[in-house]
Design an enzyme around this catalytic site. Structure first.
Site, PDB file in Angstrom:
ATOM      1  N   GLU A  78       2.762   4.959   5.098  1.00  0.00           N
ATOM      2  CA  GLU A  78       1.798   3.870   5.132  1.00  0.00           C
ATOM      3  C   GLU A  78       1.292   3.565   3.722  1.00  0.00           C
ATOM      4  O   GLU A  78       1.498   4.367   2.802  1.00  0.00           O
ATOM      5  CB  GLU A  78       0.615   4.271   6.030  1.00  0.00           C
ATOM      6  CG  GLU A  78       1.004   4.696   7.443  1.00  0.00           C
ATOM      7  CD  GLU A  78       1.427   3.540   8.348  1.00  0.00           C
ATOM      8  OE1 GLU A  78       1.779   2.455   7.850  1.00  0.00           O
ATOM      9  OE2 GLU A  78       1.404   3.739   9.576  1.00  0.00           O
ATOM     10  N   ASN A  93       2.761  -3.980   7.589  1.00  0.00           N
ATOM     11  CA  ASN A  93       1.929  -3.624   6.424  1.00  0.00           C
ATOM     12  C   ASN A  93       2.776  -3.134   5.250  1.00  0.00           C
ATOM     13  O   ASN A  93       2.240  -2.570   4.295  1.00  0.00           O
ATOM     14  CB  ASN A  93       0.899  -2.559   6.808  1.00  0.00           C
ATOM     15  CG  ASN A  93       1.560  -1.250   7.250  1.00  0.00           C
ATOM     16  OD1 ASN A  93       2.776  -1.177   7.359  1.00  0.00           O
ATOM     17  ND2 ASN A  93       0.758  -0.234   7.505  1.00  0.00           N
ATOM     18  N   ASP A 153      11.873   9.557  11.396  1.00  0.00           N
ATOM     19  CA  ASP A 153      10.551  10.065  11.778  1.00  0.00           C
ATOM     20  C   ASP A 153      10.452  10.407  13.261  1.00  0.00           C
ATOM     21  O   ASP A 153      11.355  10.093  14.049  1.00  0.00           O
ATOM     22  CB  ASP A 153       9.468   9.038  11.396  1.00  0.00           C
ATOM     23  CG  ASP A 153       9.890   7.598  11.709  1.00  0.00           C
ATOM     24  OD1 ASP A 153      10.732   7.409  12.608  1.00  0.00           O
ATOM     25  OD2 ASP A 153       9.378   6.676  11.054  1.00  0.00           O
ATOM     26  N   HIS A 194       5.071  -0.763   5.370  1.00  0.00           N
ATOM     27  CA  HIS A 194       5.488   0.643   5.398  1.00  0.00           C
ATOM     28  C   HIS A 194       6.997   0.766   5.589  1.00  0.00           C
ATOM     29  O   HIS A 194       7.648  -0.131   6.122  1.00  0.00           O
ATOM     30  CB  HIS A 194       4.695   1.447   6.451  1.00  0.00           C
ATOM     31  CG  HIS A 194       5.102   1.235   7.870  1.00  0.00           C
ATOM     32  ND1 HIS A 194       4.310   1.640   8.932  1.00  0.00           N
ATOM     33  CD2 HIS A 194       6.195   0.668   8.448  1.00  0.00           C
ATOM     34  CE1 HIS A 194       4.908   1.349  10.069  1.00  0.00           C
ATOM     35  NE2 HIS A 194       6.052   0.760   9.809  1.00  0.00           N
TER      36      HIS A 194
HETATM   37  P1  PGA Z   1      10.079  -2.665  14.215  1.00  0.00           P
HETATM   38  O1  PGA Z   1       9.325  -1.626  13.292  1.00  0.00           O
HETATM   39  O2  PGA Z   1      11.529  -2.505  13.917  1.00  0.00           O
HETATM   40  O3  PGA Z   1       9.744  -2.254  15.611  1.00  0.00           O
HETATM   41  O4  PGA Z   1       9.589  -4.026  13.849  1.00  0.00           O
HETATM   42  C1  PGA Z   1       9.678  -1.521  11.964  1.00  0.00           C
HETATM   43  C2  PGA Z   1       8.791  -0.548  11.256  1.00  0.00           C
HETATM   44  O5  PGA Z   1       7.617  -0.378  11.659  1.00  0.00           O
HETATM   45  O6  PGA Z   1       9.240   0.054  10.280  1.00  0.00           O
END
Ligand code: PGA
Length: 240
Positions: A142, A135, A67, A137
């Site tokens: 999301e 959450n 992304d 995702h």
């Molecule tokens: P993080 O994010 O590796 O910074 O914990 C993971 C994500 O949001 O998919």
């Protein structure tokens, strides 16, 4: 779903790194799916270390990132293109033209379509390295994102904005949209390695592993993928 709990983040990164290195050595044209954020950081450091020490070559490797923020180009320090160049690509012998990060500027609909075509043209992603949001995702998919989604313009949830705003001056400064591979795009990868550590990941991990398959917890769809390994520390595994 193959779940392994390790003692430390270091051990998680070791396991993920070892598998990536083995794949690249076995097939120098491996197509890697990569992610940003905190979760893969140590993996990238270890890949760089191995490249420097053992000479593992990425000359013919192709990468696709999950992304990118809408409105940020590669010159922006908060962009995921900048992140990948800084923390991995600049330090290994990969061809810059073989590294793909969705573009968050220009014609976004066209960017999404061409990203999907590009992935298909090289035969799909062999190994997708991925994290999980608090959450549930995956990438910027999301809760509520359809399981059959392909690369698309995603709207960040309030929870994600809060979690990622630490990288920006303020919550106002963080883009509220991203170009993100879809859930189907991720499910199309031949193999998925998820890394997750820390207390904040315990709840989404428990839902992903033991809960119903529901768009309310996007990562739960991974239960249906035939080749997923989930690498956890004790905290992330604490509700399993
Ligand atoms: P993080 O994010 O590796 O910074 O914990 C993971 C994500 O949001 O998919």
């Amino acid at each position: 779903m193959n779940i392994t709990t390790y003692l430390t983040e270091e051990e998680i990164a070791n396991a993920a790194t070892a598998e990536i290195i083995e794949a690249v050595r076995r097939n120098p044209k491996t197509v890697l799916g990569l992610s940003t954020g905190n979760s893969p950081m140590r993996v990238y450091e270890m890949l760089i270390q191995d490249h420097k020490t053992n000479g593992t070559s990425y000359k013919d490797v192709i990468t696709f990132n999950l992304d990118e923020y809408v409105g940020l180009d590669g010159a922006s320090e908060q962009s995921y293109r900048y992140f990948m160049d800084k923390f991995l690509f600049k330090h290994i012998d990969i061809e810059p033209t073989n590294t793909h990060v969705p573009s968050g500027i220009g014609n976004l609909t066209e960017n999404c379509e061409s990203y999907e075509k590009l992935i298909k043209a090289v035969g799909g992603i062999d190994i997708q390295l991925i994290g999980i949001g608090t959450n549930g995702h995956i990438a910027f998919n999301e809760p509520g994102t359809p399981f059959d989604s392909k690369t698309h313009i995603a709207v960040l949830s309030i929870e994600t904005i809060a979690a990622n705003s630490k990288y920006f001056e303020s919550e106002e400064a963080i883009p509220k949209q991203a170009v993100s591979m879809g859930i189907q795009s991720i499910m199309d990868a031949k193999r998925i390695i998820m890394v997750a550590f820390g207390k904040s990941k315990a709840k989404p991990i428990a839902g992903m592993v033991n809960g119903p398959i529901t768009t309310a917890l996007p990562a739960s769809i991974l239960q249906k993928h035939p080749n997923v390994s989930v690498l956890l520390d004790k905290e992330a595994a604490s509700l399993l």
